[in-house]
Scaffold this motif. Structure first.
Motif, PDB file in Angstrom:
ATOM      1  N   ASN A  33       0.757  -1.275   0.003  1.00 16.42           N
ATOM      2  CA  ASN A  33       0.252   0.047   0.306  1.00 16.42           C
ATOM      3  C   ASN A  33       0.608   0.952   0.044  1.00 16.42           C
ATOM      4  O   ASN A  33       0.757   2.825   0.040  1.00 16.42           O
ATOM      5  CB  ASN A  33      -1.130  -0.220   1.219  1.00 16.42           C
ATOM      6  N   GLY A  34       2.113   0.933  -0.486  1.00 14.69           N
ATOM      7  CA  GLY A  34       3.197   2.245  -0.239  1.00 14.69           C
ATOM      8  C   GLY A  34       2.517   3.682  -1.494  1.00 14.69           C
ATOM      9  O   GLY A  34       2.219   3.311  -2.575  1.00 14.69           O
ATOM     10  N   ARG A  35       2.285   4.412  -1.190  1.00 16.11           N
ATOM     11  CA  ARG A  35       2.310   5.653  -2.197  1.00 16.11           C
ATOM     12  C   ARG A  35       3.286   7.446  -2.336  1.00 16.11           C
ATOM     13  O   ARG A  35       4.724   7.255  -0.999  1.00 16.11           O
ATOM     14  CB  ARG A  35       1.210   6.628  -1.365  1.00 16.11           C
ATOM     15  N   VAL A  36       3.958   7.541  -3.545  1.00 18.12           N
ATOM     16  CA  VAL A  36       5.052   8.713  -3.788  1.00 18.12           C
ATOM     17  C   VAL A  36       3.893   9.100  -4.498  1.00 18.12           C
ATOM     18  O   VAL A  36       3.664   9.349  -5.799  1.00 18.12           O
ATOM     19  CB  VAL A  36       6.010   7.393  -4.403  1.00 18.12           C
ATOM     20  N   GLY A  52       3.304   3.393   3.736  1.00 15.07           N
ATOM     21  CA  GLY A  52       4.760   3.770   3.801  1.00 15.07           C
ATOM     22  C   GLY A  52       3.978   4.847   2.613  1.00 15.07           C
ATOM     23  O   GLY A  52       3.781   4.409   1.603  1.00 15.07           O
ATOM     24  N   ARG A  53       4.712   6.091   2.536  1.00 11.82           N
ATOM     25  CA  ARG A  53       4.531   7.329   2.274  1.00 11.82           C
ATOM     26  C   ARG A  53       5.540   7.959   2.112  1.00 11.82           C
ATOM     27  O   ARG A  53       6.353   8.704   2.964  1.00 11.82           O
ATOM     28  CB  ARG A  53       2.999   8.374   3.017  1.00 11.82           C
ATOM     29  N   VAL A  54       6.560   8.416   1.046  1.00 11.71           N
ATOM     30  CA  VAL A  54       6.967   9.337   0.333  1.00 11.71           C
ATOM     31  C   VAL A  54       6.848  10.696  -0.446  1.00 11.71           C
ATOM     32  O   VAL A  54       5.660  10.721  -0.829  1.00 11.71           O
ATOM     33  CB  VAL A  54       8.431   8.281  -0.419  1.00 11.71           C
ATOM     34  N   TYR A  55       6.635  12.015  -0.213  1.00 14.50           N
ATOM     35  CA  TYR A  55       5.923  13.345  -1.120  1.00 14.50           C
ATOM     36  C   TYR A  55       6.601  14.322  -0.653  1.00 14.50           C
ATOM     37  O   TYR A  55       7.893  14.227  -0.242  1.00 14.50           O
ATOM     38  CB  TYR A  55       4.474  12.882   0.071  1.00 14.50           C
ATOM     39  N   ASP A  56       5.602  15.053  -1.219  1.00 13.42           N
ATOM     40  CA  ASP A  56       7.108  16.637  -1.589  1.00 13.42           C
ATOM     41  C   ASP A  56       7.968  16.160  -2.393  1.00 13.42           C
ATOM     42  O   ASP A  56       7.810  16.043  -3.303  1.00 13.42           O
ATOM     43  CB  ASP A  56       6.969  17.184  -0.158  1.00 13.42           C
TER      44      ASP A  56
END
Length: 96
Positions: A33-36, A52-56
């Motif tokens: 369910n990872g999001r980038v 996990g979330r990676v953003y900005d």
């Protein structure tokens, strides 16, 4: 939205997602369910999974992993063998 270099970068079986101006390339993978999203980059052997979330403008590279309910954002960079997991939130800075 989002850009992946190959279908190996994004798992087709989970609920993972890459969108906005985000890029995932090299041997990096986003799965479960990872999001980038936003302007984030995941490359080399970086992994984003579970929730996990990676953003900005965050960058995940080397052999770094983001998983569990971890969030990496702002101008943060993970490199080498850094791991961020559980409910950890990283905004800005370098880890690795």
């Amino acid at each position: 939205g989002g850009w992946i270099e190959s279908d190996k970068n994004l798992d087709q079986h989970g609920d993972s997602w890459v969108c906005g101006n985000a890029r995932v390339y090299d041997n990096a993978r986003v799965y479960d369910n990872g999001r980038v999203y936003d302007n984030a980059r995941v490359y080399d052997n970086g992994r984003v999974y579970d929730n996990g979330r990676v953003y900005d403008n965050a960058h995940i590279c080397g052999d770094s992993w983001v998983y569990g309910d971890a969030r990496v954002s702002g101008n943060a960079s993970l490199y080498r063998n850094a791991q961020v997991y559980s409910n950890t939130i990283i905004k800005n800075g370098f880890i690795g």
